[in-house]
Scaffold this motif. Structure first.
Motif, PDB file in Angstrom:
ATOM      1  N   VAL A 113       1.733 -23.433-104.212  1.00 31.83           N
ATOM      2  CA  VAL A 113       1.745 -22.116-104.861  1.00 31.83           C
ATOM      3  C   VAL A 113       0.481 -21.934-105.696  1.00 31.83           C
ATOM      4  CG1 VAL A 113       2.952 -20.613-106.469  1.00 31.83           C
ATOM      5  CG2 VAL A 113       4.257 -22.053-104.889  1.00 31.83           C
ATOM      6  N   ILE A 114      -0.222 -20.836-105.431  1.00 31.70           N
ATOM      7  CA  ILE A 114      -1.426 -20.490-106.192  1.00 31.70           C
ATOM      8  C   ILE A 114      -1.130 -19.361-107.176  1.00 31.70           C
ATOM      9  CG2 ILE A 114      -3.782 -19.581-106.009  1.00 31.70           C
ATOM     10  CD1 ILE A 114      -3.911 -20.831-103.220  1.00 31.70           C
ATOM     11  N   TRP A 115      -0.330 -18.387-106.724  1.00 35.93           N
ATOM     12  CA  TRP A 115      -0.010 -17.210-107.556  1.00 35.93           C
ATOM     13  C   TRP A 115       1.307 -16.646-107.075  1.00 35.93           C
ATOM     14  CZ3 TRP A 115       0.940 -12.171-106.195  1.00 35.93           C
ATOM     15  CH2 TRP A 115       0.957 -11.227-107.215  1.00 35.93           C
ATOM     16  N   SER A 116       2.080 -16.048-107.984  1.00 36.37           N
ATOM     17  CA  SER A 116       3.354 -15.442-107.580  1.00 36.37           C
ATOM     18  C   SER A 116       3.731 -14.319-108.532  1.00 36.37           C
ATOM     19  CB  SER A 116       4.469 -16.489-107.554  1.00 36.37           C
ATOM     20  OG  SER A 116       4.761 -16.944-108.865  1.00 36.37           O
ATOM     21  N   ASP A 117       4.532 -13.369-108.000  1.00 36.29           N
ATOM     22  CA  ASP A 117       5.187 -12.382-108.836  1.00 36.29           C
ATOM     23  C   ASP A 117       6.603 -12.209-108.290  1.00 36.29           C
ATOM     24  OD1 ASP A 117       5.007 -10.796-106.570  1.00 36.29           O
ATOM     25  OD2 ASP A 117       3.460  -9.465-107.374  1.00 36.29           O
ATOM     26  N   THR A 118       7.276 -11.125-108.632  1.00 36.00           N
ATOM     27  CA  THR A 118       8.673 -10.957-108.232  1.00 36.00           C
ATOM     28  C   THR A 118       8.848 -10.553-106.774  1.00 36.00           C
ATOM     29  OG1 THR A 118       8.632  -8.660-109.021  1.00 36.00           O
ATOM     30  CG2 THR A 118       9.396 -10.350-110.568  1.00 36.00           C
TER      31      THR A 118
ATOM     32  N   TYR B 257       5.043 -27.031-104.920  1.00 33.86           N
ATOM     33  CA  TYR B 257       5.127 -26.923-103.461  1.00 33.86           C
ATOM     34  C   TYR B 257       6.409 -26.189-103.075  1.00 33.86           C
ATOM     35  CZ  TYR B 257       1.204 -30.122-103.134  1.00 33.86           C
ATOM     36  OH  TYR B 257      -0.030 -30.691-103.237  1.00 33.86           O
ATOM     37  N   LEU B 258       6.299 -25.373-102.045  1.00 33.96           N
ATOM     38  CA  LEU B 258       7.392 -24.492-101.649  1.00 33.96           C
ATOM     39  C   LEU B 258       7.482 -24.444-100.131  1.00 33.96           C
ATOM     40  CD1 LEU B 258       9.398 -22.129-102.562  1.00 33.96           C
ATOM     41  CD2 LEU B 258       7.455 -20.602-102.210  1.00 33.96           C
TER      42      LEU B 258
ATOM     43  N   ASN C 279       6.910 -30.988-107.320  1.00 30.89           N
ATOM     44  CA  ASN C 279       5.518 -30.930-107.757  1.00 30.89           C
ATOM     45  C   ASN C 279       4.634 -31.990-107.100  1.00 30.89           C
ATOM     46  OD1 ASN C 279       6.053 -28.775-109.564  1.00 30.89           O
ATOM     47  ND2 ASN C 279       6.914 -30.233-111.025  1.00 30.89           N
ATOM     48  N   ASN C 280       5.247 -32.896-106.343  1.00 24.75           N
ATOM     49  CA  ASN C 280       4.496 -33.917-105.607  1.00 24.75           C
ATOM     50  C   ASN C 280       4.937 -33.879-104.151  1.00 24.75           C
ATOM     51  OD1 ASN C 280       3.024 -35.334-107.830  1.00 24.75           O
ATOM     52  ND2 ASN C 280       5.112 -35.661-108.557  1.00 24.75           N
TER      53      ASN C 280
END
Length: 219
Positions: free
Chosen positions: A142-147, A173-174, A196-197
């Protein structure tokens, strides 16, 4: 007299030993076995003690499922891992009825031409371009997110935009399963935080295998 070990069991033990002997594969790291056989339980326990996380995928009703489950961190049925029905073959009568009902659903212009019923393709950024209109599965950082969306970096370091309602909070990570709308956009149906890993390099190799010589295992 003890039964002789099957050649495949010996091969699996050898492959695990070779994997953990390489410096880039030092723990923490995931090791997944895809089998319903046994004969290498001690090897799984050994790598657990070294700090690896062992995972397993089985055919449904695999003969040694319960035995191997005691030696791994987590496990799945192979077909469920690929988002397929639990059993292969023609659907039962109730499923046929439900399928007929679903045909009456009015599809939006966005959904037209998109196949959400086919097996899920494991993709990175490069493979996503070849799967427009198909159901895909990808892991991104994930670099950037919104709703309403997420911008992420694929396991081969390409930009992917994921449309939909992401979970909150998000981990680094997603994993997302959904329909590839364009060569770099996915309309999400299922979101899963992957922590996160995460070994992006291993996942990228999985995508390569799923699109190459082992493609038949992922269909």
């Amino acid at each position: 007299e003890r039964p002789k070990k099957a050649p495949r069991d010996i091969e699996i033990k050898s492959e695990i030993s070779q994997f953990i002997s390489l410096a880039p594969n030092a723990p923490p790291c995931n090791i997944m076995t895809i089998t319903g056989d046994h004969g290498f339980e001690r090897k799984l326990v050994e790598v657990n003690e070294k700090g690896y996380r062992t995972l397993a995928a089985f055919r449904q009703d695999a003969s040694k499922e319960a035995l191997l489950n005691n030696c791994v961190y987590d496990s799945w049925f192979w077909r469920m891992l690929l988002s397929l029905r639990e059993k292969a073959g023609r659907p039962v009568k109730e499923e046929v009825i439900e399928k007929k009902r679903s045909r009456k659903k009015i599809r939006t212009k966005e959904e037209e031409g998109m196949d959400s019923s086919s097996p899920v393709a494991f993709v990175n950024g490069a493979l996503l371009r070849r799967c427009v209109g198909q159901k895909v599965r990808a892991v991104v950082q994930v670099i950037w997110s919104d709703t309403e969306s997420v911008i992420g970096k694929s396991t081969d370091n390409q930009r992917i935009v994921i449309k939909g309602l992401p979970p909150s909070p998000l981990t680094t990570y997603l994993e997302v399963i959904g329909i590839a709308k364009t060569e770099n956009t996915i309309r999400a149906q299922v979101w899963t935080n992957f922590g996160n890993n995460f070994d992006a390099q291993n996942y990228n190799e999985l995508c390569r295998l799923a699109d190459g010589e082992f493609r038949h295992l992922f269909i």
